[in-house]
Design a protein around this motif. Structure first.
Motif, PDB file in Angstrom:
ATOM      1  N   TYR A  93     -57.942 -29.245  82.148  1.00 16.64           N
ATOM      2  CA  TYR A  93     -59.258 -29.123  81.521  1.00 16.64           C
ATOM      3  C   TYR A  93     -59.230 -29.674  80.099  1.00 16.64           C
ATOM      4  O   TYR A  93     -60.218 -30.225  79.612  1.00 16.64           O
ATOM      5  N   GLY A  94     -58.097 -29.519  79.433  1.00 16.59           N
ATOM      6  CA  GLY A  94     -57.956 -30.091  78.098  1.00 16.59           C
ATOM      7  C   GLY A  94     -58.066 -31.599  78.128  1.00 16.59           C
ATOM      8  O   GLY A  94     -58.668 -32.217  77.241  1.00 16.59           O
ATOM      9  N   GLN A  95     -57.507 -32.212  79.166  1.00 21.92           N
ATOM     10  CA  GLN A  95     -57.593 -33.656  79.320  1.00 21.92           C
ATOM     11  C   GLN A  95     -59.042 -34.098  79.504  1.00 21.92           C
ATOM     12  O   GLN A  95     -59.464 -35.150  79.026  1.00 21.92           O
ATOM     13  N   ILE A  96     -59.818 -33.253  80.212  1.00 20.05           N
ATOM     14  CA  ILE A  96     -61.224 -33.590  80.463  1.00 20.05           C
ATOM     15  C   ILE A  96     -62.077 -33.333  79.218  1.00 20.05           C
ATOM     16  O   ILE A  96     -62.742 -34.240  78.695  1.00 20.05           O
ATOM     17  N   PHE A  97     -62.063 -32.091  78.732  1.00 22.40           N
ATOM     18  CA  PHE A  97     -62.984 -31.712  77.664  1.00 22.40           C
ATOM     19  C   PHE A  97     -62.473 -32.089  76.279  1.00 22.40           C
ATOM     20  O   PHE A  97     -63.259 -32.191  75.340  1.00 22.40           O
ATOM     21  N   GLY A  98     -61.179 -32.278  76.155  1.00 21.17           N
ATOM     22  CA  GLY A  98     -60.632 -32.692  74.856  1.00 21.17           C
ATOM     23  C   GLY A  98     -61.100 -34.072  74.439  1.00 21.17           C
ATOM     24  O   GLY A  98     -61.024 -34.427  73.258  1.00 21.17           O
ATOM     25  N   ARG A  99     -61.591 -34.850  75.396  1.00 23.87           N
ATOM     26  CA  ARG A  99     -62.090 -36.198  75.088  1.00 23.87           C
ATOM     27  C   ARG A  99     -63.599 -36.230  74.887  1.00 23.87           C
ATOM     28  O   ARG A  99     -64.174 -37.292  74.652  1.00 23.87           O
ATOM     29  N   TYR A 100     -64.232 -35.064  74.988  1.00 24.67           N
ATOM     30  CA  TYR A 100     -65.676 -35.018  74.804  1.00 24.67           C
ATOM     31  C   TYR A 100     -66.065 -35.391  73.377  1.00 24.67           C
ATOM     32  O   TYR A 100     -65.492 -34.886  72.410  1.00 24.67           O
ATOM     33  N   SER A 101     -67.050 -36.239  73.257  1.00 26.83           N
ATOM     34  CA  SER A 101     -67.622 -36.552  71.951  1.00 26.83           C
ATOM     35  C   SER A 101     -68.560 -35.426  71.515  1.00 26.83           C
ATOM     36  O   SER A 101     -68.888 -34.530  72.315  1.00 26.83           O
ATOM     37  N   TYR A 102     -69.010 -35.491  70.278  1.00 28.98           N
ATOM     38  CA  TYR A 102     -69.981 -34.495  69.810  1.00 28.98           C
ATOM     39  C   TYR A 102     -71.221 -34.511  70.697  1.00 28.98           C
ATOM     40  O   TYR A 102     -71.745 -33.452  71.082  1.00 28.98           O
ATOM     41  N   GLU A 103     -71.700 -35.707  71.050  1.00 31.79           N
ATOM     42  CA  GLU A 103     -72.910 -35.816  71.862  1.00 31.79           C
ATOM     43  C   GLU A 103     -72.711 -35.176  73.234  1.00 31.79           C
ATOM     44  O   GLU A 103     -73.624 -34.544  73.774  1.00 31.79           O
ATOM     45  N   GLU A 104     -71.509 -35.353  73.816  1.00 34.93           N
ATOM     46  CA  GLU A 104     -71.249 -34.758  75.121  1.00 34.93           C
ATOM     47  C   GLU A 104     -71.170 -33.240  75.039  1.00 34.93           C
ATOM     48  O   GLU A 104     -71.647 -32.534  75.930  1.00 34.93           O
ATOM     49  N   LEU A 105     -70.561 -32.716  73.964  1.00 29.73           N
ATOM     50  CA  LEU A 105     -70.528 -31.265  73.776  1.00 29.73           C
ATOM     51  C   LEU A 105     -71.940 -30.715  73.621  1.00 29.73           C
ATOM     52  O   LEU A 105     -72.302 -29.695  74.217  1.00 29.73           O
ATOM     53  N   GLU A 106     -72.742 -31.395  72.810  1.00 36.17           N
ATOM     54  CA  GLU A 106     -74.108 -30.942  72.587  1.00 36.17           C
ATOM     55  C   GLU A 106     -74.895 -30.966  73.892  1.00 36.17           C
ATOM     56  O   GLU A 106     -75.658 -30.036  74.190  1.00 36.17           O
ATOM     57  N   GLY A 107     -74.699 -32.003  74.711  1.00 35.48           N
ATOM     58  CA  GLY A 107     -75.381 -32.080  75.991  1.00 35.48           C
ATOM     59  C   GLY A 107     -74.963 -30.945  76.910  1.00 35.48           C
ATOM     60  O   GLY A 107     -75.797 -30.376  77.625  1.00 35.48           O
ATOM     61  N   ILE A 131     -73.173 -25.430  54.675  1.00 38.08           N
ATOM     62  CA  ILE A 131     -73.687 -26.693  55.203  1.00 38.08           C
ATOM     63  C   ILE A 131     -73.118 -26.902  56.611  1.00 38.08           C
ATOM     64  O   ILE A 131     -72.044 -26.383  56.942  1.00 38.08           O
ATOM     65  N   ALA A 132     -73.824 -27.666  57.408  1.00 38.77           N
ATOM     66  CA  ALA A 132     -73.375 -27.934  58.777  1.00 38.77           C
ATOM     67  C   ALA A 132     -72.182 -28.876  58.772  1.00 38.77           C
ATOM     68  O   ALA A 132     -72.072 -29.775  57.921  1.00 38.77           O
ATOM     69  N   LEU A 133     -71.273 -28.674  59.716  1.00 36.83           N
ATOM     70  CA  LEU A 133     -70.145 -29.590  59.859  1.00 36.83           C
ATOM     71  C   LEU A 133     -70.651 -30.959  60.287  1.00 36.83           C
ATOM     72  O   LEU A 133     -71.594 -31.067  61.082  1.00 36.83           O
ATOM     73  N   PRO A 134     -70.037 -32.038  59.802  1.00 36.35           N
ATOM     74  CA  PRO A 134     -70.402 -33.360  60.320  1.00 36.35           C
ATOM     75  C   PRO A 134     -70.026 -33.464  61.794  1.00 36.35           C
ATOM     76  O   PRO A 134     -69.095 -32.801  62.259  1.00 36.35           O
ATOM     77  N   GLU A 135     -70.735 -34.282  62.520  1.00 36.46           N
ATOM     78  CA  GLU A 135     -70.485 -34.407  63.954  1.00 36.46           C
ATOM     79  C   GLU A 135     -69.049 -34.816  64.248  1.00 36.46           C
ATOM     80  O   GLU A 135     -68.474 -34.419  65.260  1.00 36.46           O
ATOM     81  N   SER A 136     -68.451 -35.589  63.350  1.00 35.32           N
ATOM     82  CA  SER A 136     -67.078 -36.067  63.557  1.00 35.32           C
ATOM     83  C   SER A 136     -66.041 -34.953  63.480  1.00 35.32           C
ATOM     84  O   SER A 136     -64.888 -35.148  63.888  1.00 35.32           O
ATOM     85  N   SER A 137     -66.421 -33.769  62.976  1.00 39.25           N
ATOM     86  CA  SER A 137     -65.476 -32.659  62.842  1.00 39.25           C
ATOM     87  C   SER A 137     -65.310 -31.863  64.134  1.00 39.25           C
ATOM     88  O   SER A 137     -64.375 -31.060  64.255  1.00 39.25           O
ATOM     89  N   PHE A 138     -66.197 -32.083  65.087  1.00 37.52           N
ATOM     90  CA  PHE A 138     -66.157 -31.294  66.320  1.00 37.52           C
ATOM     91  C   PHE A 138     -65.151 -31.871  67.307  1.00 37.52           C
ATOM     92  O   PHE A 138     -65.065 -33.089  67.504  1.00 37.52           O
ATOM     93  N   ASN A 139     -64.368 -30.953  67.901  1.00 37.66           N
ATOM     94  CA  ASN A 139     -63.413 -31.286  68.967  1.00 37.66           C
ATOM     95  C   ASN A 139     -62.316 -32.238  68.499  1.00 37.66           C
ATOM     96  O   ASN A 139     -61.783 -33.013  69.292  1.00 37.66           O
ATOM     97  N   LYS A 140     -61.937 -32.155  67.223  1.00 36.65           N
ATOM     98  CA  LYS A 140     -60.812 -32.955  66.740  1.00 36.65           C
ATOM     99  C   LYS A 140     -59.483 -32.374  67.219  1.00 36.65           C
ATOM    100  O   LYS A 140     -58.458 -33.047  67.191  1.00 36.65           O
ATOM    101  N   ASP A 141     -59.508 -31.108  67.639  1.00 35.35           N
ATOM    102  CA  ASP A 141     -58.308 -30.455  68.147  1.00 35.35           C
ATOM    103  C   ASP A 141     -58.724 -29.420  69.183  1.00 35.35           C
ATOM    104  O   ASP A 141     -59.892 -29.017  69.228  1.00 35.35           O
ATOM    105  N   GLN A 142     -57.760 -28.996  70.021  1.00 38.90           N
ATOM    106  CA  GLN A 142     -58.043 -28.030  71.069  1.00 38.90           C
ATOM    107  C   GLN A 142     -56.970 -26.941  71.085  1.00 38.90           C
ATOM    108  O   GLN A 142     -55.822 -27.173  70.706  1.00 38.90           O
ATOM    109  N   VAL A 143     -57.384 -25.758  71.520  1.00 37.69           N
ATOM    110  CA  VAL A 143     -56.472 -24.641  71.747  1.00 37.69           C
ATOM    111  C   VAL A 143     -56.699 -24.161  73.178  1.00 37.69           C
ATOM    112  O   VAL A 143     -57.838 -23.988  73.607  1.00 37.69           O
ATOM    113  N   PHE A 144     -55.601 -23.955  73.919  1.00 36.81           N
ATOM    114  CA  PHE A 144     -55.677 -23.498  75.299  1.00 36.81           C
ATOM    115  C   PHE A 144     -55.309 -22.021  75.363  1.00 36.81           C
ATOM    116  O   PHE A 144     -54.309 -21.598  74.783  1.00 36.81           O
ATOM    117  N   VAL A 145     -56.117 -21.247  76.081  1.00 33.44           N
ATOM    118  CA  VAL A 145     -55.883 -19.803  76.194  1.00 33.44           C
ATOM    119  C   VAL A 145     -55.891 -19.410  77.670  1.00 33.44           C
ATOM    120  O   VAL A 145     -56.881 -19.634  78.367  1.00 33.44           O
TER     121      VAL A 145
END
Length: 340
Positions: A93-107, A131-145
């Motif tokens: 799942y990390g391989q799939i969602f870790g590559r999501y862009s900000y737009e894909e996460l928002e969708g 202030i809101a995070l810039p879009e480029s700050s989202f999903n720069k890293d992942q944690v698996f639980v």
């Protein structure tokens, strides 16, 4: 470990036996359904913003969440015994969602949680950021639980191996115990900062009106007389029972209503989606239905925390509070003339 205390001879207290789900004829799906019905208790919404949940016939992680820095947390709820293969599943799942862009996460959030507006703005509101995070700050890293039934040596070894390779992977185990022949399940709320989260065993609750995703949902709650939760968070109201005192909290405003639950939770459709709204019917003692009243009469989060020297962040969907804090909210409402 769980012990049954022998009050007459404390030293002879006995350890409660750990059991497997199969010992009670519990199926894999039973454990999965239980875990998914308690997501609000499994994950700390103080520190994580839930954005996605597994849907039928979709290759999706059981749960996706963001922290205040935009890091993506990928949860896999394993219903059966801990196995090393579980780690491979969550990493897929990390391989799939870790590559999501900000737009894909928002969708994804718009589809699953009916998000209105921009994800980074709702993220700012959830974590009370200046202030809101810039879009480029989202999903720069992942944690698996991994939320799994206990931990075996092979799984611990696999977690350590991948951690040494720089993969951020953690386990949050649950266990099933036998108490007088009946199954009991024990788990702790996961939070990334590893804070100790105190349990409250009371009949007093605060329910968030879900402004982050549905800015106008509060209007229906006040008009109909209910406390609601929706989609991935809907099960969070299930622990509110008839006779509980419930406060509705509107993010950025404060407490806008107080009522008594007149029954246990019920289910209904939301915008054509069957059973995607769970709600508790309320008989209101008071409510602030006019927005012009909010600034002057709504007990604010900072006022409540100041009165009780507490640190509630007021981000959760539903959370229990002590009777003392409930009485403190009532005192603030009286001081503001809210209950007149």
């Amino acid at each position: 470990m769980l012990y049954k205390l022998n009050t007459a001879e404390i030293e002879s207290s006995t350890r409660v036996e750990v059991k497997a789900p199969a010992d009670y004829d519990l199926k894999e799906q039973d454990i999965e359904n239980f875990l998914k019905s308690r997501l609000g208790e499994i994950v700390s919404e103080d520190q994580l913003m839930l954005i996605g949940q597994e849907r039928k016939w979709q290759e999706e992680a059981d749960l996706l969440a963001l922290d205040k820095d935009g890091i993506l947390y990928i949860f896999e709820l394993k219903r059966w015994c801990s196995e090393p293969e579980n780690i491979l599943q969550v990493m897929r799942y990390g391989q799939i969602f870790g590559r999501y862009s900000y737009e894909e996460l928002e969708g994804l959030v718009k589809r699953q949680q009916k998000l209105e507006g921009k994800l980074n703005e709702r993220h700012r509101e959830h974590f009370h950021l200046d202030i809101a995070l810039p879009e480029s700050s989202f999903n720069k890293d992942q944690v698996f639980v991994l939320v799994t039934n206990g931990m075996d040596k092979d799984t611990i070894s696999a977690v350590n191996f991948w951690s040494q390779k720089g993969v951020k992977i953690e386990c949050s185990p649950y266990r099933i115990y036998d108490v007088d022949g009946e199954p009991y399940i024990q788990f702790d709320t996961y939070n990334p900062d590893e804070e100790v989260i105190a349990e409250e065993n009371t009949r007093f609750f605060i329910v968030n009106t879900n402004k982050t995703y549905m800015p106008d949902a509060w209007k229906d709650m006040l008009k109909t007389g209910k406390a609601s939760a929706y989609y991935g968070r809907k099960s969070s109201v299930c622990r509110i029972e008839k006779g509980c005192r419930v406060y509705l909290y509107h993010t950025g405003v404060g407490v806008i209503a107080r009522g008594m639950a007149t029954s246990d939770y019920e289910k209904t459709a939301y915008e054509g989606d069957a059973n995607e709204e769970f709600f508790v019917p309320l008989k209101f003692d008071w409510s602030l239905s006019e927005e012009s009243q909010w600034e002057r009469k709504a007990p604010k989060a900072w006022e409540i925390n100041g009165k009780w020297d507490s640190g509630y962040k007021f981000r959760q969907t539903v959370w229990a509070i002590t009777q003392e804090m409930a009485n403190g909210i009532d005192d603030l409402a009286k001081e503001k003339g809210t209950t007149e």
